[in-house]
Scaffold this active site. Sequence first.
Site, PDB file in Angstrom:
ATOM      1  N   ARG A  19       0.838  -1.204   0.000  1.00 57.58           N
ATOM      2  CA  ARG A  19       0.000   0.000   0.000  1.00 57.58           C
ATOM      3  C   ARG A  19       0.865   1.244   0.000  1.00 57.58           C
ATOM      4  O   ARG A  19       2.084   1.186   0.174  1.00 57.58           O
ATOM      5  CB  ARG A  19      -0.904   0.016   1.241  1.00 57.58           C
ATOM      6  N   GLY A  20       0.221   2.402  -0.171  1.00 55.96           N
ATOM      7  CA  GLY A  20       0.923   3.659   0.003  1.00 55.96           C
ATOM      8  C   GLY A  20       1.068   3.990   1.475  1.00 55.96           C
ATOM      9  O   GLY A  20       0.513   3.322   2.347  1.00 55.96           O
ATOM     10  N   ASP A  80       3.455   5.226   5.066  1.00 53.46           N
ATOM     11  CA  ASP A  80       4.617   4.774   5.817  1.00 53.46           C
ATOM     12  C   ASP A  80       4.188   3.733   6.846  1.00 53.46           C
ATOM     13  O   ASP A  80       3.414   2.837   6.537  1.00 53.46           O
ATOM     14  CB  ASP A  80       5.312   5.979   6.469  1.00 53.46           C
ATOM     15  N   THR A 131       2.393   2.149  10.268  1.00 54.78           N
ATOM     16  CA  THR A 131       1.278   2.350  11.184  1.00 54.78           C
ATOM     17  C   THR A 131       1.062   1.097  12.004  1.00 54.78           C
ATOM     18  O   THR A 131       1.705   0.070  11.788  1.00 54.78           O
ATOM     19  CB  THR A 131      -0.003   2.767  10.437  1.00 54.78           C
ATOM     20  N   ALA A 148      -5.703   6.770   9.957  1.00 54.27           N
ATOM     21  CA  ALA A 148      -4.678   6.640   8.912  1.00 54.27           C
ATOM     22  C   ALA A 148      -5.305   6.039   7.661  1.00 54.27           C
ATOM     23  O   ALA A 148      -6.206   5.198   7.745  1.00 54.27           O
ATOM     24  CB  ALA A 148      -3.537   5.751   9.403  1.00 54.27           C
ATOM     25  N   CYS A 204       3.080   6.996  10.662  1.00 54.34           N
ATOM     26  CA  CYS A 204       2.990   7.517   9.300  1.00 54.34           C
ATOM     27  C   CYS A 204       4.217   8.346   8.925  1.00 54.34           C
ATOM     28  O   CYS A 204       4.174   9.156   7.990  1.00 54.34           O
ATOM     29  CB  CYS A 204       1.712   8.325   9.099  1.00 54.34           C
TER      30      CYS A 204
END
Length: 232
Positions: free
Chosen positions: A80-81, A83, A85, A161, A192
Site C-alpha cells: 500500500r501507500g 509509511d 502504522t 490513517a 505515518c
Amino acid sequence: MRVDCQWVGRMPYKKCWEYQQRLFNDLLAKQGGDDDFVGTIIFVEHPAVYTLGKSGNMSNMLIDEERMKALGAEFYHIDRGGDITFHGEGQVVCYPILDLEKLGIGLRRYIELLEQSIIETVAEYGIEGRRLEGATGVWLCDEAENSAGEKSQRNWRKICAIGVKASRFVTMHGLALNAATDLKWFTMINPCGFVDKGVTSITKELGREVSFEEASKVLCEKLLANFNVERI
C-alpha cells in the site's frame, strides 16, 4: 450500485490480506460486466501488528524485532501507500475492495471520500476531524487565538490513517480509525513517518469507550452515503 459489507471479526493480518487479494482478483475478473455490483467493504479488528507501506522508511520503527515479538506484535512490509502504522484491538480497520471505474471516480476522489466519511463519522461524536495539507488521513487539532485575534492551529494528532493501493481501477487496503485503540503501541513508531505530530482515538477524546462495533456501524453508513451505493 450495490456493495457487500462484511464484518469478519478479529482476524490475523496475513489471513485478511490474503482474503483481500482473493476479493480483489475476483472483482478484476468481473470487470466489464453489466451488473451493478461494485465490490466489498471489509470491517475487521487485527491482533497487534505493524505494517510498513511500499515506500515507507524502516527507520520509523523505533523498536527491534526481538522487542516487538516480546510484546506480541507482528510486522509486515506491504504494497500500500504510506509509511508505518499500527493495527490492533479496538481499532476499526476498513478495507474497501471497489471498482472505481464502475463508481465513476478516480483515485484522488476515492481518497477524499474516505476522508470525508471519517470526518462525518467522528462528527457523530462531537469531534471535529480535519484534513492536513500534505498528510493523508484525518486529524484533530487545537485552535488558539492570540491578542490580535489571529487564530492558529496546534497539537495536530491523527485519528485515522489511510493507505491504499489501486490497480486497473480496483482498490485494496484502506483505513484505520482509532475507536478504542491502546495508543501506547504508537509510541514505538513514528506514526505515518511523522515525528512532530501525535495520535489519538475517539475514546481518548471523549473520555469514554467507543467500541469497534459501534464506530464501524457509523462508518459503514457514512461510506455507503458518500459512495452513493447500497448494501446487498
